[in-house]
Design an enzyme around this catalytic site. Structure first.
Site, short mmCIF file in Angstrom:
data_model
loop_
_atom_site.label_atom_id
_atom_site.label_comp_id
_atom_site.label_asym_id
_atom_site.label_seq_id
_atom_site.Cartn_x
_atom_site.Cartn_y
_atom_site.Cartn_z
N THR A 21 -10.93 3.69 0.92
CA THR A 21 -11.84 3.21 -0.12
C THR A 21 -12.77 2.19 0.53
O THR A 21 -12.76 2.02 1.75
CB THR A 21 -11.05 2.52 -1.25
N TYR A 24 -4.48 -13.60 -0.25
CA TYR A 24 -4.35 -12.30 -0.92
C TYR A 24 -2.88 -11.90 -1.01
O TYR A 24 -2.39 -11.53 -2.09
CB TYR A 24 -5.15 -11.23 -0.16
N SER A 71 0.77 -3.91 -6.47
CA SER A 71 0.90 -4.88 -5.40
C SER A 71 0.13 -4.32 -4.22
O SER A 71 -1.00 -3.85 -4.39
CB SER A 71 2.39 -5.10 -5.07
N LYS A 79 -0.03 -11.03 -4.17
CA LYS A 79 0.74 -9.79 -4.27
C LYS A 79 2.24 -10.08 -4.19
O LYS A 79 3.04 -9.37 -4.80
CB LYS A 79 0.29 -8.79 -3.21
#
Length: 179
Positions: free
Chosen positions: A82, A47, A33, A51
């Site tokens: 990231t 988005y 999630s 989740k």
């Protein structure tokens, strides 16, 4: 596309692995999630809704599979360093509506500023995932990162306060029992 990946892909993979897990009466489904699966923010509604679906699916699986010796955990990572927030990963709508400048507009700026400055260490996330995979009694939920822990605490406090404020109205909707 985001629903196809985050929700329907997860369901397809779960359907593929469950027959073998049921046969062996063991296994561990680990679903990813996000901090956005526990609480949404402006600009992230679509988005986050995927989740939220992952959270609900995993909660149900946790209870459905426990009697079969199969574990289910939903992992809720926060912001990890990231490419998730840069242009190689994050797609933004071209149109910017002035009415949303103080909500979505601010979130766009925060995302740009946070890109490659996220607090989470991906190597430590991988180590945590290995520890989870090897746990004898894994949790239903595993929030990862201090930002996720803070978001959960803030949302829980908000829900408690709002529920207390509206408790009388909420409770008034039951059938009245006459004696």
């Amino acid at each position: 596309m985001v629903y196809r990946t985050n929700v329907f892909g997860l369901l397809n993979m779960t359907r593929a692995v469950l027959p073998s897990m049921r046969q062996h009466r063991s296994g561990h489904i680990i679903n990813l999630s996000s901090i956005g699966g526990y609480r949404s923010t402006p600009g992230w509604g679509i988005y986050s809704s995927t989740k939220f679906a992952v959270e609900g699916i995993t909660e149900a699986l946790h209870d459905e599979l426990a009697p079969l010796g199969i574990h289910a955990t939903v992992v809720e990572p926060g912001y990890f360093r990231t490419n998730f927030l840069d242009g190689s990963s994050l797609q933004r709508t071209a149109m910017e509506i002035p009415d949303y400048a103080d909500t979505v507009g601010k979130v766009r700026k925060i995302a740009s500023d946070l890109s490659h400055q996220q607090p989470g260490d991906p190597t430590k996330l991988a180590q945590a995932m290995l520890q989870l995979a090897n746990a004898d009694t894994p949790p239903l939920r595993l929030p990862l990162g201090t930002d996720t822990l803070q978001a959960i605490a803030e949302k829980n406090a908000y829900v408690e306060q709002e529920t207390a404020q509206w408790r009388t109205l909420a409770a008034s909707t039951d059938y009245t029992v006459s004696l």
